[in-house]
Motif scaffolding. Structure first.
Motif, PDB file in Angstrom:
ATOM      1  N   GLY A  29       0.799  -1.215   0.000  1.00 39.01           N
ATOM      2  CA  GLY A  29       0.000   0.000   0.000  1.00 39.01           C
ATOM      3  C   GLY A  29       0.830   1.262   0.000  1.00 39.01           C
ATOM      4  O   GLY A  29       2.057   1.240  -0.035  1.00 39.01           O
TER       5      GLY A  29
ATOM      6  N   THR B  84      -6.914   2.480   5.646  1.00 36.60           N
ATOM      7  CA  THR B  84      -6.006   1.327   5.631  1.00 36.60           C
ATOM      8  C   THR B  84      -6.638   0.060   5.074  1.00 36.60           C
ATOM      9  O   THR B  84      -5.943  -0.947   4.924  1.00 36.60           O
ATOM     10  CB  THR B  84      -5.451   1.041   7.046  1.00 36.60           C
ATOM     11  OG1 THR B  84      -6.537   0.774   7.927  1.00 36.60           O
ATOM     12  CG2 THR B  84      -4.629   2.217   7.554  1.00 36.60           C
TER      13      THR B  84
ATOM     14  N   ALA C 177      -7.315  -0.834   2.185  1.00 40.01           N
ATOM     15  CA  ALA C 177      -6.670  -1.288   0.948  1.00 40.01           C
ATOM     16  C   ALA C 177      -5.192  -1.626   1.170  1.00 40.01           C
ATOM     17  O   ALA C 177      -4.448  -1.807   0.217  1.00 40.01           O
ATOM     18  CB  ALA C 177      -6.810  -0.233  -0.134  1.00 40.01           C
TER      19      ALA C 177
ATOM     20  N   ASP D 101      -3.006   0.362   2.893  1.00 39.96           N
ATOM     21  CA  ASP D 101      -2.173   1.544   3.068  1.00 39.96           C
ATOM     22  C   ASP D 101      -1.666   1.617   4.512  1.00 39.96           C
ATOM     23  O   ASP D 101      -2.317   1.132   5.434  1.00 39.96           O
ATOM     24  CB  ASP D 101      -2.963   2.804   2.722  1.00 39.96           C
ATOM     25  CG  ASP D 101      -3.368   2.833   1.254  1.00 39.96           C
ATOM     26  OD1 ASP D 101      -2.525   2.477   0.410  1.00 39.96           O
ATOM     27  OD2 ASP D 101      -4.517   3.201   0.958  1.00 39.96           O
TER      28      ASP D 101
ATOM     29  N   ILE E 246     -10.059   7.811  -0.641  1.00 39.25           N
ATOM     30  CA  ILE E 246      -9.841   6.439  -1.117  1.00 39.25           C
ATOM     31  C   ILE E 246      -9.606   6.442  -2.626  1.00 39.25           C
ATOM     32  O   ILE E 246      -8.731   5.731  -3.136  1.00 39.25           O
ATOM     33  CB  ILE E 246     -11.025   5.525  -0.710  1.00 39.25           C
ATOM     34  CG1 ILE E 246     -10.985   5.353   0.823  1.00 39.25           C
ATOM     35  CG2 ILE E 246     -10.960   4.184  -1.413  1.00 39.25           C
ATOM     36  CD1 ILE E 246     -12.228   4.696   1.404  1.00 39.25           C
TER      37      ILE E 246
ATOM     38  N   GLY F  91      -6.369   5.165  -4.766  1.00 39.00           N
ATOM     39  CA  GLY F  91      -6.685   4.108  -5.691  1.00 39.00           C
ATOM     40  C   GLY F  91      -5.568   3.506  -6.363  1.00 39.00           C
ATOM     41  O   GLY F  91      -5.253   2.585  -6.878  1.00 39.00           O
TER      42      GLY F  91
END
Length: 186
Positions: free
Chosen positions: A2, A26, A28, A30, A182, A186
């Motif tokens: 991420g 977080t 995803a 990150d 978000i 992406g």
């Protein structure tokens, strides 16, 4: 893997109200580094007046900006700032060390009008509420947007709309801007 994200809190610091935002960001994968006025110590203030009193006595605007500037020596895909943290981040973005930051999003930096000479060398999006007590938001948006890479907008929400502990919290404004963040990541 991420993105690395820097999150600079408002005067409430690292508190339970920050958790939903952290979880959304977080999700995803990150990684978020939190900078707050209280050196990472969890806070639980009764209200904004108490939070401001403690912020003023334990940190203050200049010390917070210096703390944020120190954090900018690390690379981040995105730097986020909220209220006092957004102003501290804005001030730090003008330094040469901010070159490792890809982009920044600042939510309602209430003292930014005092630092209009700062010229970040990266894309910065500034999101204001509908008003600020110390300046005309529309005029500041226009002035900031004249700088290359800076976009500034005002919303229909109040100062603090992203913070569930603020009287101005707005769930619609919060969700809309979480979705925007978000999408940026992406």
């Amino acid at each position: 893997m991420g993105n690395n994200i820097l999150l600079v809190t408002d005067i409430f610091g690292n508190c339970s109200a920050l958790q939903p935002l952290l979880q959304a960001i977080t999700a995803a994968g990150d990684v978020v580094t939190i900078i707050d006025p209280y050196q990472g110590k969890l806070q639980c203030f009764a209200d904004e007046a108490e939070a401001y009193q403690v912020y003023s006595s334990q940190c203050g605007h200049d010390a917070y900006a210096a703390c944020v500037a120190q954090a900018l020596t690390q690379p981040y895909a995105l730097a986020l700032g909220f209220s006092a943290g957004a102003t501290a981040l804005w001030r730090a973005l003008g330094a040469a060390s901010a070159g490792q930051i890809t982009r920044a999003v600042l939510f309602y930096p209430g003292q930014i009008h005092q630092y209009l000479a700062v010229t970040p060398k990266l894309p910065v999006q500034v999101v204001f509420g509908h008003s600020e007590p110390h300046f005309d938001v529309a005029a500041i948006c226009k002035e900031l947007s004249q700088n290359p890479g800076i976009t500034a907008e005002h919303t229909a929400y109040g100062h603090g709309f992203m913070n569930p502990t603020s009287k101005a919290f707005d769930s619609e404004g919060y969700q809309c801007n979480v979705n925007m963040l978000i999408a940026l990541l992406g």
